[in-house]
Design a protein around this motif. Structure first.
Motif: not given
Length: 538
Positions: A238, A250, A254-255, A258, A265-267, A319, A334
């Protein structure tokens, strides 16, 4: 890196018989390669190079890169209807791309904005060949993340985009008169009562704009139009920007992923607006580290999930967030969500007249004080930077804060740096002499030399029966330096980011320019009206 062959144009046919065209970039090498797919509506030659490296760069790293015109755009056949065919067409395209000569049969997708949305629609169809996506700057909930904010229509972003889409459709249909009209309008957006000829062209070539205006509540229309990822799961990278108009989407996506995904799941969030992604945003230079690392990050991501490379250099933080102020990237396991801390509005009643008369403090006053501002629709408070107008990013709003229709509340100079992260909330006890009004809340850093740079803001359309009013601000990550101060600014307009509220209670669709009213707003602080700013302070 490998040599890359000249791009070839190839076509596929959708399940309902529509031809879609794409450019394909291939490594000049033997063997099979995974496929990277981008589907976009602006002409495939552009290939989102306003923010990404050219497709040939990705191909040189050992990928077949497919850049496709969506239905009804570029040279692809069919009628372009906003998001209407992206699930089926996306699934059909993924399955076609997986079977291209020289393909390993595994597909990843990348792209931002509309191109990010096409990834979500394709993923919702759960094609087996789609192994990972990298959605950037997406409005996941099309009502709350894209078309409206706090119940107010996002006028600047949506009107400008609709004119752009309409102009491209007029160009494809060789309607030179409409194209010239729309092109000229795009250079000087007519936000007030417009030219009937422009309205006619917009209705003809971008009818979604009027549907969005008509559906001013989060009804079934938006539920059907927004991507539905229920039951879909795959690794996602993301990508967002603190000053991007779709940052809310976005972070929402993501939330959600995740919290439920079985996959990585990376941001990544930089200090960027919607485009470009560089070190200079608005009036602030965030330093060399703010230059976009996204191409290399995506390459590492695709190597990991499409080539199954397991190398230490491919590891990345869950993150990665750019902290503005310190101008450094920060790694987190996170997205941080510290407990909110209250900063109360304190005033002498002259916060509209002198920036020294409104304060932010850690304790409320026992005495209730009212600040009054008068909103005049003839000269509404203008938008400056932020996420909802252009150019986006920080701007020096010192001259705006000096206006008598803007209330300002400022801390004393900080004795230690103050680091803020996530979504802030402003809770205001406010009344107006009209049935409806708007509130805009802006947080800024006040520097010792008098410059005032905004770093987040929020907006809400208010029914006058509401009290207190809660304004959610754009997510942010900002360190305010020692010796600087934090300021909250309140106003009843932010034009043309959002339409001027006429005060009558009428919707934007029903509003005429001539109907706008002067309105008086009263903001209470202290006593029984403890208006406050809720900060998430690291």
């Amino acid at each position: 890196m490998l040599n890359v062959l000249p791009p070839e144009t190839a076509s596929m046919t959708t399940r309902d018989g529509i031809r879609l065209d794409a450019d394909i970039y291939r490594p000049e090498a033997e063997g099979e390669f995974p496929v990277l797919l981008m589907r976009q509506p602006y002409g495939r030659k552009i290939a989102s190079t306003v923010v990404y490296a050219h497709p040939s760069w990705y191909a040189a790293h050992g990928y077949i890169v497919v850049i496709q015109d969506v239905r009804g755009r570029g040279t692809s056949q069919g009628e372009f209807r906003l998001f209407a065919h992206e699930v089926e067409d996306g699934v059909d395209t993924v399955n076609w791309a997986a079977k291209l000569p020289g393909s390993t049969g595994e597909v990843g997708m990348y792209g931002f904005s509309y191109q990010g949305m096409t990834q979500l629609y394709a993923a919702s169809g759960k094609p087996a060949a789609l192994k990972t996506v990298c959605p950037a700057m997406v409005g996941y909930d099309l009502y709350a993340d894209w078309a409206y904010e706090g119940g107010a229509f996002c006028l600047y972003a949506n009107y400008g985009w609709a004119i752009q889409l309409a102009a491209e459709t007029a160009r494809l249909r060789q309607d030179a008169i409409a194209f010239r009209l729309l092109y000229n309008a795009s250079r000087n957006l007519p936000f007030y009562d417009g030219d009937p000829r422009l309205d006619e062209s917009l209705r003809k070539y971008a009818p979604h704009y009027y549907e969005w205006v008509e559906h001013h509540q989060p009804d079934e229309y938006w539920q059907k139009l927004s991507p539905n990822l229920q039951g879909a799961d795959l690794p996602m990278l993301h990508i967002g920007g603190w000053f991007d108009t779709f940052m809310r989407g976005t972070l929402r996506l993501y939330r959600e992923m995740a919290a439920r995904s079985a996959y990585s799941q990376h941001l990544v969030v930089g200090p960027w607006g919607h485009l470009p992604w560089g070190r200079k945003v608005g009036m602030v230079d965030f330093g060399a580290d703010a230059a976009s690392p996204v191409d290399q990050i995506q390459m590492n991501w695709f190597n990991r999930f499409l080539k199954q490379w397991d190398r230490p250099e491919l590891e990345m933080p869950k993150v990665a967030l750019f902290e503005m102020g310190s101008n450094q990237w920060r790694s987190h396991s996170k997205f941080p969500s510290p407990q909110p801390q209250s900063y109360y509005l304190l005033s002498t009643g002259l916060a509209a007249m002198d920036e020294r008369e409104g304060l932010l403090g850690t304790a409320s006053s026992s005495q209730e004080v009212v600040d009054t501002l008068v909103h005049d629709p003839w000269r509404p408070v203008p938008a400056m930077g932020g996420h909802a107008s252009a150019p986006s990013g920080p701007g020096d709003r010192a001259s705006i804060d000096c206006r008598s229709d803007v209330l300002t509340y400022t801390t004393v100079q900080l004795t230690e740096p103050l680091t803020l992260i996530g979504e802030m909330v402003v809770e205001v006890y406010c009344q107006a002499d009209t049935p409806s009004y708007d509130l805009c809340a802006v947080l800024s850093e006040v520097r010792p030399d008098g410059r005032v740079f905004n770093f987040t803001q929020g907006y809400i359309r208010v029914d006058n029966s509401q009290s207190p009013v809660r304004i959610s601000l754009q997510p942010t990550y900002m360190q305010i330096a020692k010796g600087h101060a934090l300021r909250l600014s309140l106003s009843a307009a932010c034009f043309p980011a959002y339409p001027v509220n006429p005060g009558t209670g009428a919707t934007f669709r029903e509003t005429r320019l001539i109907d706008a009213q002067i309105m008086t707003l009263s903001v209470g602080s202290g006593g029984n009206s403890p208006s406050r700013l809720l900060l998430r302070d690291l």
